[in-house]
Design an enzyme around this catalytic site. Sequence first.
Site, PDB file in Angstrom:
ATOM      1  NE  ARG A  73      -3.585  -2.441   2.419  1.00  0.00           N
ATOM      2  CZ  ARG A  73      -4.434  -2.748   3.713  1.00  0.00           C
ATOM      3  NH1 ARG A  73      -4.434  -2.042   4.577  1.00  0.00           N
ATOM      4  NH2 ARG A  73      -4.910  -3.957   3.232  1.00  0.00           N
ATOM      5  CB  SER A 176      -7.983  -2.984   3.124  1.00  0.00           C
ATOM      6  OG  SER A 176      -8.821  -3.441   3.968  1.00  0.00           O
ATOM      7  CG  HIS A 177      -8.875  -0.717   6.944  1.00  0.00           C
ATOM      8  ND1 HIS A 177      -8.158  -1.845   6.333  1.00  0.00           N
ATOM      9  CD2 HIS A 177      -8.384   0.136   7.818  1.00  0.00           C
ATOM     10  CE1 HIS A 177      -6.968  -1.653   7.117  1.00  0.00           C
ATOM     11  NE2 HIS A 177      -6.901  -0.506   7.904  1.00  0.00           N
ATOM     12  CG  ASP A 359     -13.134  -3.561   4.455  1.00  0.00           C
ATOM     13  OD1 ASP A 359     -14.121  -4.001   3.844  1.00  0.00           O
ATOM     14  OD2 ASP A 359     -12.073  -3.386   4.420  1.00  0.00           O
ATOM     15  CG  ASP A 361     -10.939  -5.138   0.881  1.00  0.00           C
ATOM     16  OD1 ASP A 361     -11.399  -4.509   1.848  1.00  0.00           O
ATOM     17  OD2 ASP A 361      -9.909  -6.359   0.795  1.00  0.00           O
ATOM     18  CG  ASP A 363     -11.438  -7.705   3.618  1.00  0.00           C
ATOM     19  OD1 ASP A 363     -11.781  -6.412   4.071  1.00  0.00           O
ATOM     20  OD2 ASP A 363     -10.235  -7.830   3.690  1.00  0.00           O
ATOM     21  NE  ARG A 364      -9.886  -4.553   7.249  1.00  0.00           N
ATOM     22  CZ  ARG A 364      -8.683  -4.353   8.294  1.00  0.00           C
ATOM     23  NH1 ARG A 364      -8.977  -3.900   9.559  1.00  0.00           N
ATOM     24  NH2 ARG A 364      -7.247  -4.779   7.837  1.00  0.00           N
ATOM     25  CB  THR A 428      -2.092  -8.834  12.834  1.00  0.00           C
ATOM     26  OG1 THR A 428      -2.274  -8.676  14.359  1.00  0.00           O
ATOM     27  CG2 THR A 428      -3.120  -8.231  11.962  1.00  0.00           C
ATOM     28  CD  GLU A 455      -6.981 -10.365  10.825  1.00  0.00           C
ATOM     29  OE1 GLU A 455      -5.803 -10.895  10.612  1.00  0.00           O
ATOM     30  OE2 GLU A 455      -7.386  -9.278  10.209  1.00  0.00           O
ATOM     31  CB  SER A 457      -8.318  -4.994  12.457  1.00  0.00           C
ATOM     32  OG  SER A 457      -8.051  -6.407  11.731  1.00  0.00           O
ATOM     33  CE  LYS A 468      -9.549  -8.408   6.953  1.00  0.00           C
ATOM     34  NZ  LYS A 468      -8.263  -9.014   6.765  1.00  0.00           N
TER      35      LYS A 468
END
Length: 652
Positions: A73, A176-177, A359, A361, A363-364, A428, A455, A457, A468
Amino acid sequence: MTFHYPLTWTTLGIATLLCSPSISTEAFNHNKTPKTTFLPKSSNVFLKSAVASIDDVTTQPIPGMRPGTSGLRKKVDVWQGAEESNKYYVENFIQSLIDTAKETNGGKMLDTVIVAGDGRYFNSEAIQIICRVLAGNGVANIWIPQHGIMSTPAVSAAIRRREGGKAQGGIVLTASHNPGGPGEDFGIKYNEGFGQPAGEEFTEAIYQKSLDITSFKILNGSKDIDLSAEPGTMFELTESSSTTVTIVDPFDSYIEALRECFDFDALSKFGQRDGFSLLFDGMHGAGGPFAKRILVDELGLPESSLLRCNPLPDFGKCHPDPNLIYASELVKKMGLNADGSADSSVDMTSLPMLGAANDGDGDRNLIAGAQCFVTPSDSLAMICDNWEAIPHFSKAGGPKGVARSMPSSAALDVVAEARNIPCFVTPTGWKFFGNLMSSKEMFGKQDYTPFVCGEESFGTGSDHIREKDGIWAVLSWMSILMKANQDVPENKPLISVKDIVNKHWAKYGRHFYCRYDYEAVDSGAANEVMDLIRQSFVNADIASTVGNDSDIKLVDAVEFEYIDPVDGSKTSKQGLILQFEYPSGDSARVVFRLSGTGSAGATIRMYLEKFEKDTSKHGEAAPVALKSLASRALSLVKLEELTGRDAPTVIT
């Protein structure tokens, strides 16, 4: 050597190939039947004026390409090569990645690769570059979801399921987020052949190759792929058809996987019950269209159940992280204050029964009930304890293994012990769960599936894929509520999320938990904090700790390391743990860790956990219950003195 080919395509007709613009949910035509009839190859139309060539372009290493816990990233202008020093940034990274993938494939170039992203700024342009590099390297088949947008869980499902698992990997364009848009973040991660995030050995090999790269192969002179084409459309990038790009349905493999986990018919029926309502916040990320397809089109919930479910390149200028701060609109609509406590001024009966957020993408997840925030660690423990409600687990007699990341609370451990389920504590990073889930299929060892993991997160998932999965968590909670209410008469109030949470705490005790994030800290200062903890506590005599006459006594300090029970690999320096004890004898801990998901500077994360068995204290807000513990830890590690930060950026 340069080879020249006319650019051709196979499709239902001849059209100009255009780059896909920014889109919203309306661009996804969920109910349209894909067109899968193509012109025979003998009917290909050749663009005589467009000559494509495979070129070997000279380049040089660009520093800083070591992937973190979930890919590489950086700020988007770095990826765009805005400065001469970053020229060919995408090309360098993808060449290093594909060379690594070739090595792990026995020296053979991959046959089929998925390329997809979360729709953030630079998504479409990066897809075009990546496809040209893959074509230049001889990848035969490239699958791209319509519009180039696909949630990370859906990519994992497609790798495992589409055409019998034909894809050997997936290149996922996401940070991601993290925020998106001009000046914000962009990222690329890689998922391997079982749909799992690339392991440390793979990502380290990418980094090493990025240090030695001298050239990359690329198909030049080709027109852009039409990312808005109908699923089933195929583009041949060369006359010899050495590379074919296929636009695929983003949803089908993923929905197939979820249908095997849940009873969609029963959930649809439960969704129509008086008293049940759901509010899902897509945060303008890739998960939004999937929420619409599943919650509305499949389960029949009303469109009003959706909030911000149209993907936007800048996520509507919001931070697409499903926590109490950044999902503030949802939090308020669920009758909660910013710290997760109940807003007593709101009429609980007017609130949705279940709230959730995704989020960037997809996954969260954030889970909440009316006036009840469920921490990710508690959510994981409660899903585990209520496995009978979820067909994926109940059909197998329960999970055969569970796992949590080390910084997550021990709420899962307590349930697993009571339920006699093997429980693992990992560093993690979802890749560590992937090994456990694939213990049998990849390594021929013990089968831990069905498996549930998570997780702190805001990540939860199972072995239906190797990532996830935010929507999976939502359907799990719908299933738990459905089972809890199966004997409740139609004219009676339904058992709520809050009822389930309070019952769980009464049985197992409450693990008060929250996280302080200090974002964009000077890297040198962040490392000073970590070094002080190692030198003063981990490698020192705790008994001589100054100030240890406090009511909250420091009793131990360790640095977490992990030996993978599946492949035997060792992972070190995964977090510094300070163990405390209250006068009552209750245990507590504070974990310090540098995050690997930022794009600039360093993020120091401080995780706070305190166990409380006394039910009379369970209603206290976590930040309040943990404030004295936080003060004690911060004074010990001199965080403010070393970083200049007198408060965290975010508390979740």
